[in-house]
Write an enzyme that holds these catalytic residues in place. Structure first.
Site, PDB file in Angstrom:
ATOM      1  N   LYS A  35       0.818  -1.210   0.000  1.00  0.00           N
ATOM      2  CA  LYS A  35       0.000   0.000   0.000  1.00  0.00           C
ATOM      3  C   LYS A  35       0.855   1.265   0.000  1.00  0.00           C
ATOM      4  CE  LYS A  35      -0.974  -0.006   5.001  1.00  0.00           C
ATOM      5  NZ  LYS A  35      -2.039  -0.029   6.021  1.00  0.00           N
ATOM      6  N   GLY A  48      17.949   0.300  16.242  1.00  0.00           N
ATOM      7  CA  GLY A  48      19.121  -0.195  16.969  1.00  0.00           C
ATOM      8  C   GLY A  48      20.012  -1.178  16.271  1.00  0.00           C
ATOM      9  N   PHE A 114      22.837  -4.891  23.673  1.00  0.00           N
ATOM     10  CA  PHE A 114      21.405  -4.641  23.562  1.00  0.00           C
ATOM     11  C   PHE A 114      20.685  -5.327  24.721  1.00  0.00           C
ATOM     12  CE2 PHE A 114      18.070  -3.352  20.426  1.00  0.00           C
ATOM     13  CZ  PHE A 114      18.708  -2.244  19.957  1.00  0.00           C
ATOM     14  N   GLN A 227       4.096  -5.688  22.999  1.00  0.00           N
ATOM     15  CA  GLN A 227       5.277  -5.129  23.644  1.00  0.00           C
ATOM     16  C   GLN A 227       5.189  -3.615  23.818  1.00  0.00           C
ATOM     17  OE1 GLN A 227       9.449  -5.140  21.733  1.00  0.00           O
ATOM     18  NE2 GLN A 227       9.613  -6.516  23.473  1.00  0.00           N
ATOM     19  N   HIS A 229       7.571  -0.561  24.551  1.00  0.00           N
ATOM     20  CA  HIS A 229       8.992  -0.229  24.539  1.00  0.00           C
ATOM     21  C   HIS A 229       9.260   0.748  25.690  1.00  0.00           C
ATOM     22  CE1 HIS A 229      12.898   1.208  23.201  1.00  0.00           C
ATOM     23  NE2 HIS A 229      12.916   0.252  22.286  1.00  0.00           N
ATOM     24  N   LEU A 239      10.059   6.569  18.892  1.00  0.00           N
ATOM     25  CA  LEU A 239      11.004   5.610  19.464  1.00  0.00           C
ATOM     26  C   LEU A 239      12.370   6.234  19.747  1.00  0.00           C
ATOM     27  CD1 LEU A 239      11.705   2.620  20.092  1.00  0.00           C
ATOM     28  CD2 LEU A 239      12.307   2.367  17.686  1.00  0.00           C
ATOM     29  N   GLU A 242      16.718   1.375  21.831  1.00  0.00           N
ATOM     30  CA  GLU A 242      17.374   0.663  22.920  1.00  0.00           C
ATOM     31  C   GLU A 242      18.888   0.733  22.757  1.00  0.00           C
ATOM     32  OE1 GLU A 242      15.317  -2.912  24.308  1.00  0.00           O
ATOM     33  OE2 GLU A 242      17.150  -3.998  23.842  1.00  0.00           O
ATOM     34  N   ARG A 273      12.648  -5.880  27.685  1.00  0.00           N
ATOM     35  CA  ARG A 273      11.780  -4.705  27.566  1.00  0.00           C
ATOM     36  C   ARG A 273      10.570  -4.762  28.490  1.00  0.00           C
ATOM     37  NH1 ARG A 273      12.104  -3.819  20.976  1.00  0.00           N
ATOM     38  NH2 ARG A 273      14.205  -2.945  21.034  1.00  0.00           N
ATOM     39  N   HIS A 337       4.787  -0.779  21.036  1.00  0.00           N
ATOM     40  CA  HIS A 337       5.860  -0.819  20.059  1.00  0.00           C
ATOM     41  C   HIS A 337       5.755  -1.985  19.076  1.00  0.00           C
ATOM     42  CE1 HIS A 337       9.829  -0.268  18.403  1.00  0.00           C
ATOM     43  NE2 HIS A 337      10.271  -1.417  18.866  1.00  0.00           N
ATOM     44  N   TYR A 338       5.292  -3.139  19.546  1.00  0.00           N
ATOM     45  CA  TYR A 338       5.416  -4.347  18.712  1.00  0.00           C
ATOM     46  C   TYR A 338       4.394  -5.357  19.182  1.00  0.00           C
ATOM     47  CZ  TYR A 338       7.772  -8.235  16.305  1.00  0.00           C
ATOM     48  OH  TYR A 338       8.074  -9.289  15.482  1.00  0.00           O
ATOM     49  N   ARG A 372       9.607  -9.936  22.986  1.00  0.00           N
ATOM     50  CA  ARG A 372      10.661  -9.989  21.983  1.00  0.00           C
ATOM     51  C   ARG A 372      11.896  -9.254  22.473  1.00  0.00           C
ATOM     52  NH1 ARG A 372      12.449  -6.427  18.347  1.00  0.00           N
ATOM     53  NH2 ARG A 372      10.706  -4.980  18.464  1.00  0.00           N
TER      54      ARG A 372
END
Lengths: 559, 334
Positions: A35, A48, A114, A227, A229, A239, A242, A273, A337-338, A372
Site C-alpha cells: 500500500k 538499533g 542490547f 510489547q 517499549h 522511538l 534501545e 523490555r 511498540h510491537y 521480543r
C-alpha cells in the site's frame, strides 16, 4: 483487471521483500503488493540493530537461550533454534547486498550491546539499521527485477476452496480494484501498532495482514502479547532506540536515581523490555515520575558517541521536544511498540491454510513468545521471510493453477461501492480509531486485569456495531485515502478483538502480559499458546497449542 | 496558534474529463484543475505542518489527500511545497513557516500532481533506477564471511544512507526544472553511494555512465538540494565527489570536464574568466555541430547587450593567481 503470478507477497518491508527475493531465486514468478512504496515501509524505522551470534566468543545456543528467557519461555524452542542458527548467514548475506554495517578495527563486523542479551551481538548502522537494510534489500530487488505493485491496497485474500489463491487490491492511483491471482500468498504486512494510541508505529501499521488472514480462517496466536517499549518520547511517542542504553545511557526517575537497580540488579537498563517497562510504570505510579515520564540520560556518552552512533534520535528529540540530549536527560515513557502475536505459522512460514504463508511482525512462528528481545525483529523478518519465500516457491510447483475469480472481484467491488455510497451517520474512521486506540492503551497496556479487559472488549463490540454505519466522506476514486483508512479501521477492530479475547483467556502473567489479578507465571497450566480463529457470525473460537521445549526447561526469570 | 492553511487542491485529469462516472462532490472537482482552499485551524504552538494536515483530513475534510506515515522524518513520504519550497511536513514547525497568519501548501509544480498534495513519483523512482542503485559485489564474494573493509569507508557512505528518498532535492532542483531528463540530485547521491563502495566491482563503468549527458555534469551548483534536504545528505557534495572520481578515472571527454578545464585555464592564465572562449571550449573546439547549436544563444546574448568583451584583459598581478594554482597543484595547475 485480472493479473496472474505464481506467488504474491502482501507487504514490501523487510520480510516481504526478503520473501519475494527468495521466491524469485527459486524460479517463481513473484509479485509484491504494497500500500506504500517499499522504501516507506515501517521496517525502515527500526533503529538499533540486528542480532546474530557471529563472534567466535558467542554461540547460537547462547543467543537462543537469551531469546527464550526473554520470551518468558513462551517461544517455541525449535523455531528459536532455527532462527539463531541461521542468523549469521542472513547477516552476512545482507552485508554482501551492500549494507554498510559498523566495522571494528580489523574491518570486520562490529557489535553493540542490547537489552536482554548476555553478549554484545547486535550488528548496526548508526541508529538507522532498519533503513540501511531496507534500502539494500530494495536495491537488490530492483536488480532482480521483481514486480512491485506500489500503492496497491489489499482488501481481501481470495480463498475459494480453502486454499489461498490470490489477492484483491485497490490500485490507489487509478482508483480501481484488481484481482491478482496466484497459487500462494505470503502475508508480510507488518504490525498493528495503530490499534494503540500512542504507539511508536507509523500510520500505516494497521494490522492489515493479521486481519486479511484471520478473515479466511487462519488462526492468530499469542495475540495478547503486546510489547511496550521502555523508551518512547514524551508526547509524540516516537522511538528512542534501545541502542542508546546499549551504548550506556541511564534510566533515571524524578529523584535522579538509576531505579533499575531495584528491579534488575545485574542487567540494569539492559534487562528485557517487559521488565524495564513495568519498572518504569511502577516508578511513575509510586510518584517518582515527572509528568508521566522517567528520564533517559545520555549526557555522559559525549558528543562523539551521540553524533556517530545515535544521530537520528538526537535529531528527533531536538525536533519534537526541543531538547538536546548532549545537555539534557530526555523524558520517556513506555509506549506500545510491537506485537509478538500474529498469524500462526510453522518454521517454513506456512499457515494451516494451504498456500497461505506469513512472515515478519504479522506472523507468529513463535520466536518471540511473551516478549521480543530488541534487535530480534529484524532478524525474524529476514530468516522467516527467506524461508517462507523458498517454501512458497516450492509449493506452487505442485499446486493446482488458479482460475476464475471474477465473481470474487465483483463481490469486493460491491463491498467497496456500498461503503462509498453509505450516507453519513455520524461515524468517521478517525473518531472510531481514536476511541479504540486510547481504550487499548488504557486497558490493555503494561498492566491488565479482568475488569479492564472486559471494559475494552465492550468498547470493541460497540465500535464494531458502529463500524457497520461508518461512511466515507470522500467520494472520489483516485487516491481515496478516506476509503482505505475506513477499511483499515475494520482490520484494526479484528486485531484488537483478538488481543483482548486472548488476554482475557490467559489467566497468568508471562512476558508482556502482566495481569494484576493473576500476577504469577503459571507453568503448570499456561505453558501453551492461545490461538484464536474467526467463525462466521459467532464468537471467535479459542484453542491451545503446547509450547515446544527442546533443551531449555522453564526456570525463574531474573535480570 | 491560529493558522490559515491555504492548500492547493487538484482534480485529477480523469475527473476533469468526466471519465470517472458519478458526480464528485469535492470542493475542487470543477475546472480549473487546481484551486486553493483555506482552512482555519487552532493548533498548539509546537505543532508541525503535518499535524495540521492530518487534523484537516481527520476532522474537517476527509477528501484531503496527503502521503504520510512515520511523522518523524524516517519514511520520507511527506515532502511537499510549503511556502514555495520543498520540505517534509512532519518536521517543519508551523511557527517557522507561518507568514501573516497563513501557510501555503501544495504539490510541487516541478512534477505532476496525482491529487491534492500527492505528487506523481514515477519520474523520481525511474531516475533512481537508472543509476543501477545496487551493489555489484567484487568477486570472489567471501564465503561465509563479510567483505573486510575499514569502518571509515562505511562511515563515508552513511551520509548518503541517511537519505530517506523523500524527493525534496529533486522537487526543487533548478537543473531538473529546465531539463526533465537530468538524473537529479537524489539519484546521483545514491549513485555515489555505490560508486564509492569499496565492495563494488563496476565502479569504473558507473563513473563512465554517470559522466554522460544528463549526469553529474548537468548539475549547476545552485545548492537548492543541500538546502532542502531534511537529512543532511547534501546531494551536491556527493555529485562533486563523483565528478572528482570520474575525472581521476580519465572520463574527461565531456562538456563538463572541458568546461571545468577551460574555466580553470582562463582564471589561471589571466586572473579572470574569459566568457567568450568558455562556451566554445566547453562544447569542444572541433565539435562543429555543437558550436553551431550554441549560435542562437550567442545571438540572444548579443541582442540583449550581454556579449562579453571581444578583447580579454588580464587582471593586474595575474601571475600571483597562477602561483596559487601552482601551490594547490593537481589537475588545474599544469
Amino acid at each position: 483487471m485480472i493479473y496472474d503470478h505464481d506467488v504474491l507477497v502482501i507487504g514490501a518491508g523487510l520480510a516481504g521483500m526478503r520473501a519475494a527475493l527468495e521466491a524469485a531465486r527459486n524460479g517463481a514468478d513473484v509479485a509484491v503488493v504494497s500500500k506504500v512504496h517499499p522504501l516507506r515501509s515501517h521496517s525502515g524505522a527500526a533503529e538499533g540493530g540486528i542480532n546474530a551470534a557471529l563472534d567466535p566468543g558467542d554461540s547460537w545456543e547462547i543467543h537462543a537461550y537469551d531469546t527464550i528467557k526473554g520470551s518468558d519461555y513462551l517461544a517455541d524452542q525449535d523455531a528459536v533454534e532455527i532462527m539463531c542458527r541461521e542468523a549469521p548467514g542472513d547477516i552476512i548475506e545482507m552485508e554482501h547486498m551492500g549494507v554498510t554495517f559498523f566495522r571494528n578495527a580489523e574491518g570486520k563486523l562490529g557489535t553493540r550491546a542490547f537489552g536482554g542479551a548476555s553478549k554484545a551481538r547486535t550488528y548496526f548502522v548508526a541508529d538507522i539499521t532498519g533503513q540501511a537494510l531496507l534500502n539494500a534489500l530494495y536495491d537488490t530487488l530492483l536488480k532482480a527485477g521483481v514486480k512491485v505493485y506500489e500503492e496497491w491496497f489489499a482488501t481481501a485474500i481470495y480463498a475459494p476452496d480453502g486454499c489461498a489463491r490470490g489477492v484483491v487490491a485497490i490500485d490507489m492511483l487509478a482508483g480501481e480494484l484488481n484481482m491478482l491471482r496466484s497459487r500462494a500468498v505470503i502475508v508480510a504486512a507488518g504490525g498493528s501498532g495503530r490499534v494503540y494510541e500512542p504507539s511508536t508505529n507509523a500510520l500505516i501499521c494497521t494490522g492489515d495482514g493479521h486481519a486479511l488472514a484471520y478473515r479466511i480462517g487462519a488462526p492468530l496466536m499469542d495475540m495478547e502479547m503486546v510489547q511496550y517499549h521502555p523508551t518512547t518520547l514524551k508526547g509524540t511517542g516516537f522511538l528512542m532506540t534501545e541502542g542508546a542504553r546499549g551504548e550506556g545511557a541511564y534510566l533515571l526517575n524524578a529523584e535522579g536515581e538509576r531505579f533499575m537497580k531495584a528491579y534488575a540488579p545485574n542487567m540494569m537498563e539492559l534487562a528485557s523490555r517487559d521488565v524495564v517497562s513495568r519498572a518504569e510504570t511502577n516508578e511513575i505510579a509510586a510518584g517518582r515520575g515527572a509528568d508521566g515520564c522517567v528520564f533517559l540520560d545520555m549526557r555522559h556518552l559525549g558528543p562523539e558517541v551521540i553524533h556517530k552512533k545515535l544521530p537520528q534520535i538526537h535529531e528527533i528529540a531536538l525536533n519534537f521536544l526541543g531538547l538536546d540530549m548532549l545537555d539534557h536527560p530526555i523524558p520517556v515513557r513506555p509506549g506500545m511498540h510491537y506485537i509478538m502475536g500474529g498469524i500462526k505459522t510453522d518454521a517454513e512460514g506456512a499457515t494451516p491454510i494451504p498456500g497461505l504463508y506469513a512472515a515478519g511482525e504479522c506472523a507468529c512462528v513463535s520466536v518471540h513468545g511473551g516478549n521480543r528481545l530488541g534487535a530480534n525483529s529484524l532478524l525474524d523478518t529476514l530468516v522467516f521471510g527467506r524461508r517462507s519465500g523458498a517454501h512458497a516457491a516450492n509449493y506452487v510447483k505442485t499446486a493446482a493453477p488458479t482460475a476464475a475469480g471474477e465473481d470474487f472481484l465483483g463481490s469486493e467491488q460491491r463491498r467497496v461501492r456500498e461503503l462509498l455510497d453509505r450516507p453519513y451517520a455520524g461515524q468517521t474512521y478517525a473518531r472510531l480509531r481514536l476511541e479504540l486506540a486510547t481504550k487499548m492503551d488504557e486497558r490493555v497496556g503494561v498492566y491488565r486485569d479482568e475488569a479492564g479487559l472486559n471494559d475494552a472488549l465492550a468498547t470493541i463490540r460497540d465500535l464494531e456495531r458502529r463500524y457497520q454505519t461508518l461512511s466515507v466522506q470522500d467520494k472520489g476514486r483516485v487516491y481515496n485515502q478516506a476509503l482505505t483508512f475506513a477499511l483499515e479501521v475494520g482490520y484494526m477492530l479484528d486485531c484488537a478483538e483478538a488481543t483482548v479475547v486472548s488476554a482475557l483467556e490467559r489467566t497468568e502473567s508471562r512476558g508482556a502480559h502482566a495481569r494484576t489479578d493473576f500476577s504469577q507465571r503459571d507453568d503448570a497450566n499456561w505453558l501453551k499458546h492461545v490461538l484464536i480463529t474467526r467463525r462466521p457470525s459467532e464468537e471467535p473460537a479459542i484453542s491451545y497449542q503446547p509450547v515446544t521445549i527442546t533443551q531449555w526447561p522453564p526456570k525463574e526469570r531474573t535480570y | 496558534m491560529n493558522v490559515k492553511f491555504v492548500i492547493g487542491r487538484y482534480a485529477t485529469d480523469r475527473e476533469v474529463a468526466g471519465e470517472l462516472g458519478p458526480p464528485f462532490p469535492l470542493p475542487y472537482a470543477d475546472k480549473p484543475r487546481k484551486t486553493y482552499q483555506t482552512f482555519d485551524l487552532d493548533l498548539p504552538d509546537e505543532a508541525m505542518v503535518l499535524d495540521g494536515l492530518i487534523h484537516i483530513r481527520e476532522y474537517e475534510d476527509e477528501s484531503l489527500c496527503v502521503r504520510c506515515s512515520c511523522r518523524c522524518a524516517i519514511c520520507g513520504s511527506c515532502a511537499m511545497w510549503i511556502n514555495g519550497h520543498a520540505k517534509l511536513a512532519c518536521t517543519t514547525k508551523l511557527r517557522d513557516v507561518v507568514q501573516d497568519g497563513s501557510v501555503q501548501i501544495e504539490a510541487p509544480p516541478s512534477v505532476g500532481a496525482v491529487r491534492d498534495l500527492v505528487w506523481d513519483q514515477k519520474q523520481f523512482w525511474d531516475k533512481m533506477r537508472s543509476v543501477k542503485p545496487w551493489l555489484e559485489g567484487k568477486q570472489p564474494v567471501p564465503r561465509n564471511e563479510e567483505y573486510r573493509v575499514p569502518n571509515e569507508a562505511m562511515d563515508e557512505l552513511v551520509q548518503e544512507i541517511s537519505c530517506i528518498s523523500c524527493g525534496a532535492c529533486l522537487l526543487d532542483c533548478e537543473s531538473f526544472a529546465v531539463n526533465p531528463d537530468f538524473v537529479g540530485p537524489h539519484a546521483l547521491a545514491r549513485a555515489y553511494r555505490y560508486a564509492a563502495d569499496p565492495r563494488d566491482a563496476i565502479t569504473d563503468q558507473r563513473l563512465k555512465e554517470y559522466s554522460e549527458p544528463n549526469g553529474v555534469w548537468d548539475c549547476t551548483h545552485c545548492f537548492e538540494c543541500v538546502q532542502v534536504c531534511p537529512k543532511g545528505v547534501a546531494p551536491l557534495d556527493q555529485i562533486l565527489k563523483i565528478r572528482r572520481m570520474a575525472v581521476d578515472a580519465g572520463y574527461t571527454h565531456n562538456a563538463g570536464t572541458r568546461h571545468a578545464d577551460a574555466f580553470a585555464e582562463s582564471v589561471r592564465e589571466s586572473g579572470r574568466l574569459n566568457e567568450l572562449t568558455l562556451m566554445p571550449k566547453s562544447v569542444g573546439l572541433f565539435n562543429l555541430v555543437g558550436q553551431l547549436q550554441s549560435l542562437p544563444s550567442a545571438f540572444n546574448l548579443l541582442r540583449a547587450g550581454k556579449l562579453p568583451p571581444i578583447i580579454h584583459h588580464k587582471v593586474p598581478n595575474w601571475q600571483r593567481i597562477k602561483n596559487i594554482f601552482k601551490r594547490i597543484g593537481g589537475r588545474f595547475a599544469r
